[in-house]
Design a protein around this motif. Structure first.
Motif, short mmCIF file in Angstrom:
data_model
loop_
_atom_site.label_atom_id
_atom_site.label_comp_id
_atom_site.label_asym_id
_atom_site.label_seq_id
_atom_site.Cartn_x
_atom_site.Cartn_y
_atom_site.Cartn_z
N VAL A 81 14.82 33.93 10.43
CA VAL A 81 14.39 32.60 10.35
C VAL A 81 15.59 31.66 11.23
O VAL A 81 15.11 30.83 11.90
N TYR A 82 16.75 32.16 11.12
CA TYR A 82 17.75 31.40 11.98
C TYR A 82 17.40 31.98 13.20
O TYR A 82 17.51 30.70 14.10
N ARG A 83 16.92 32.98 13.86
CA ARG A 83 16.70 33.17 15.25
C ARG A 83 15.56 32.20 15.71
O ARG A 83 15.38 31.84 16.86
N HIS A 84 14.62 32.10 14.63
CA HIS A 84 13.51 31.38 15.09
C HIS A 84 13.84 29.83 14.95
O HIS A 84 12.97 29.02 15.83
N THR A 85 14.50 29.21 13.96
CA THR A 85 14.51 27.95 13.83
C THR A 85 15.99 27.28 14.22
O THR A 85 16.19 26.10 14.20
N GLN A 86 17.09 28.25 14.40
CA GLN A 86 18.33 27.77 14.49
C GLN A 86 18.92 26.98 13.50
O GLN A 86 19.89 26.30 13.51
N SER A 87 18.17 27.20 12.30
CA SER A 87 19.04 26.70 11.00
C SER A 87 18.68 27.45 9.87
O SER A 87 17.62 28.27 9.79
N VAL A 88 19.37 27.35 8.66
CA VAL A 88 18.85 28.21 7.65
C VAL A 88 18.82 27.07 6.35
O VAL A 88 18.89 27.39 5.24
N ASP A 89 18.61 25.84 6.87
CA ASP A 89 18.43 24.80 5.94
C ASP A 89 16.89 25.13 5.34
O ASP A 89 15.92 24.95 6.29
N LEU A 90 16.69 25.25 4.09
CA LEU A 90 15.31 25.40 3.65
C LEU A 90 14.50 24.28 3.62
O LEU A 90 13.02 24.28 3.52
N THR A 91 14.83 23.10 3.76
CA THR A 91 14.24 21.96 3.70
C THR A 91 13.34 21.73 5.23
O THR A 91 12.21 21.14 5.21
N GLN A 92 14.02 22.45 6.18
CA GLN A 92 13.47 22.32 7.55
C GLN A 92 12.23 23.38 7.93
O GLN A 92 11.74 23.30 8.71
N LEU A 93 12.15 24.11 6.99
CA LEU A 93 11.26 25.60 7.08
C LEU A 93 9.99 25.10 6.75
O LEU A 93 9.58 24.52 5.60
N ASN A 94 8.75 25.04 7.59
CA ASN A 94 7.47 24.87 7.19
C ASN A 94 6.55 26.13 8.22
O ASN A 94 5.56 25.83 8.59
N LEU A 95 7.30 27.17 8.14
CA LEU A 95 6.69 28.31 8.78
C LEU A 95 5.30 28.75 7.92
O LEU A 95 4.41 29.31 8.71
#
Length: 98
Positions: A81-95
């Motif tokens: 997830v970090y490689r895909h979004t450059q973040s580990v913040d769960l609020t920004q994940l919408n995969l």
């Protein structure tokens, strides 16, 4: 070690873990809080094994095995997830949203 203080310590560790899971939005911190909850359960198993026999200590090995597998899979997912979004913040994940 006495049974009462051990169970109180286990309860405190578990509550801290639950609070971390519910409050924090960082995937790494959430992951550590889950590990804290698993270790709290291990403390209670060991404390109760002194009263009820060695079954609790055997359960600790099962919990440690599950925790090791969970750590391997969880860290791999977090890294992906970090490689895909450059973040580990769960609020920004919408995969998974369609």
């Amino acid at each position: 070690m006495l049974l009462g203080p051990s169970l109180i310590l286990s309860a405190i560790l578990f509550v801290i873990g639950v609070a971390g899971v519910l409050i924090r939005r960082n995937a790494i911190v959430l992951f550590m809080c889950v590990e804290l909850m698993l270790n709290a359960v291990n403390v209670s198993f060991v404390a109760l094994s002194r009263v009820h026999g060695y079954g609790g200590q055997i359960m600790v090995f099962f919990v440690m095995t599950v925790a090791a597998a969970e750590a391997a899979v969880g860290l791999a997912i977090i890294l992906a997830v970090y490689r895909h979004t450059q973040s580990v913040d769960l609020t920004q994940l919408n995969l998974l949203k369609g």
